[in-house]
Scaffold this active site. Structure first.
Site, PDB file in Angstrom:
ATOM      1  N   ASP A 107      13.000  20.425  45.340  1.00  0.00           N
ATOM      2  CA  ASP A 107      14.061  19.465  45.034  1.00  0.00           C
ATOM      3  C   ASP A 107      13.669  18.772  43.718  1.00  0.00           C
ATOM      4  O   ASP A 107      13.853  19.338  42.647  1.00  0.00           O
ATOM      5  CB  ASP A 107      14.171  18.518  46.238  1.00  0.00           C
ATOM      6  CG  ASP A 107      15.331  17.560  46.167  1.00  0.00           C
ATOM      7  OD1 ASP A 107      16.111  17.639  45.225  1.00  0.00           O
ATOM      8  OD2 ASP A 107      15.462  16.715  47.071  1.00  0.00           O
ATOM      9  N   ARG A 169      15.392  22.063  63.186  1.00  0.00           N
ATOM     10  CA  ARG A 169      14.399  23.042  62.711  1.00  0.00           C
ATOM     11  C   ARG A 169      14.506  24.368  63.459  1.00  0.00           C
ATOM     12  O   ARG A 169      14.115  25.408  62.946  1.00  0.00           O
ATOM     13  CB  ARG A 169      12.976  22.498  62.903  1.00  0.00           C
ATOM     14  CG  ARG A 169      12.636  21.289  62.039  1.00  0.00           C
ATOM     15  CD  ARG A 169      11.135  21.044  62.070  1.00  0.00           C
ATOM     16  NE  ARG A 169      10.764  19.721  61.625  1.00  0.00           N
ATOM     17  CZ  ARG A 169      10.571  19.372  60.354  1.00  0.00           C
ATOM     18  NH1 ARG A 169      10.730  20.251  59.396  1.00  0.00           N
ATOM     19  NH2 ARG A 169      10.227  18.133  60.035  1.00  0.00           N
TER      20      ARG A 169
HETATM   21  P1  IMP Z   1      10.626  17.349  46.258  1.00  0.00           P
HETATM   22  O1  IMP Z   1       9.258  16.756  46.257  1.00  0.00           O
HETATM   23  O2  IMP Z   1      11.658  16.356  45.816  1.00  0.00           O
HETATM   24  O3  IMP Z   1      10.722  18.650  45.491  1.00  0.00           O
HETATM   25  O4  IMP Z   1      11.013  17.596  47.754  1.00  0.00           O
HETATM   26  C1  IMP Z   1      10.662  18.682  48.462  1.00  0.00           C
HETATM   27  C2  IMP Z   1      10.667  18.361  49.941  1.00  0.00           C
HETATM   28  O5  IMP Z   1      11.794  17.550  50.314  1.00  0.00           O
HETATM   29  C3  IMP Z   1      10.797  19.644  50.712  1.00  0.00           C
HETATM   30  O6  IMP Z   1       9.528  20.087  51.112  1.00  0.00           O
HETATM   31  C4  IMP Z   1      11.622  19.252  51.901  1.00  0.00           C
HETATM   32  O7  IMP Z   1      10.756  18.826  52.930  1.00  0.00           O
HETATM   33  C5  IMP Z   1      12.402  18.065  51.469  1.00  0.00           C
HETATM   34  N1  IMP Z   1      13.795  18.462  51.169  1.00  0.00           N
HETATM   35  C6  IMP Z   1      14.346  18.645  49.952  1.00  0.00           C
HETATM   36  N2  IMP Z   1      15.622  19.021  50.050  1.00  0.00           N
HETATM   37  C7  IMP Z   1      15.889  19.096  51.381  1.00  0.00           C
HETATM   38  C8  IMP Z   1      17.075  19.426  52.125  1.00  0.00           C
HETATM   39  O8  IMP Z   1      18.126  19.770  51.595  1.00  0.00           O
HETATM   40  N3  IMP Z   1      16.945  19.393  53.476  1.00  0.00           N
HETATM   41  C9  IMP Z   1      15.787  19.030  54.107  1.00  0.00           C
HETATM   42  N4  IMP Z   1      14.668  18.710  53.444  1.00  0.00           N
HETATM   43  C10 IMP Z   1      14.726  18.733  52.094  1.00  0.00           C
END
Ligand code: IMP
Ligand code: MG
Length: 185
Positions: A107, A169
């Site tokens: 993300d 999940r």
């Molecule tokens: P980042 O650090 O912002 O890249 O976030 C990554 C983490 O956020 C992932 O490992 C997921 O656990 C969570 N995440 C990001 N997008 C989603 C989503 O659409 N659904 C559920 N969890 C998400």
């Protein structure tokens, strides 16, 4: 779907079991080719990537060790920001190993940036990233998956190990969540 924690929103199917299986098989083929003869350690990020990891390893044609990490991030709700901490560390020594981080969704990129930099301190021979899904439009820090299942839009994903408040999940398919607008019913 009915039950606790599932009110007020709708699940819309994004990928079927067959589509997911074909994505995972494709990734396992690439990884099997690229890591043949190497000392591969798959480092799975808990909890979201556990279903993806368990399918992926069963499609590999090479041997690999498996380890897990769990990270906690302090931010508001669904967004990763602020401080990230490791709450369960790797246990297998990674020095001179070929590390492949297994993640469910990228993300902002902050989680993987943190983990990749941290694991690099353990002096692996190489360190790469395999992610099932990527929301590229949301990126805040530079992060690119070396192995990527598929891109997705800026939508909230559940199923296949991925949760919404710890629910969903168990679903074998991948869905995106939308709010139910009761004023239109
Ligand atoms: P980042 O650090 O912002 O890249 O976030 C990554 C983490 O956020 C992932 O490992 C997921 O656990 C969570 N995440 C990001 N997008 C989603 C989503 O659409 N659904 C559920 N969890 C998400
Ligand atoms: Mg996660």
């Amino acid at each position: 779907m009915n039950g606790k924690g599932t009110e007020g929103h709708r699940l819309n199917r994004l990928f079927t079991r067959e589509q997911i299986a074909s994505i995972v098989q494709g990734l396992a083929d690439q990884i099997s080719r690229d890591y043949d003869g190497r000392e591969l350690v798959l480092v799975c990020i808990l909890k979201g990537a556990f279903v993806f990891l368990s399918d992926l390893i069963r499609h590999l044609r090479i041997s690999a060790q498996v380890d897990f990490v769990r990270l906690a991030s302090y931010g508001s709700g669904m967004k990763t920001c602020g401080k990230i901490e490791i709450t369960k560390d790797v246990e297998i020594p990674l020095e001179k190993k070929d590390v492949l981080i297994i993640e469910d969704i990228i993300d902002s990129g902050r989680t993987l940036r943190f983990l990749k930099d941290r694991l690099a301190l353990l002096k692996p021979r190489s360190i790469k990233v395999c992610a099932l899904l990527d929301k590229k439009s949301r990126r805040e820090v530079e992060m690119k998956a070396d192995y990527l299942g598929t891109d997705v839009d800026d939508i909230f994903i559940v199923g296949y190990g991925i949760d919404f408040n710890e629910y969903y999940r168990h679903l074998p398919e991948i869905y995106y969540v939308t709010p139910i607008d009761h004023s239109k019913e």
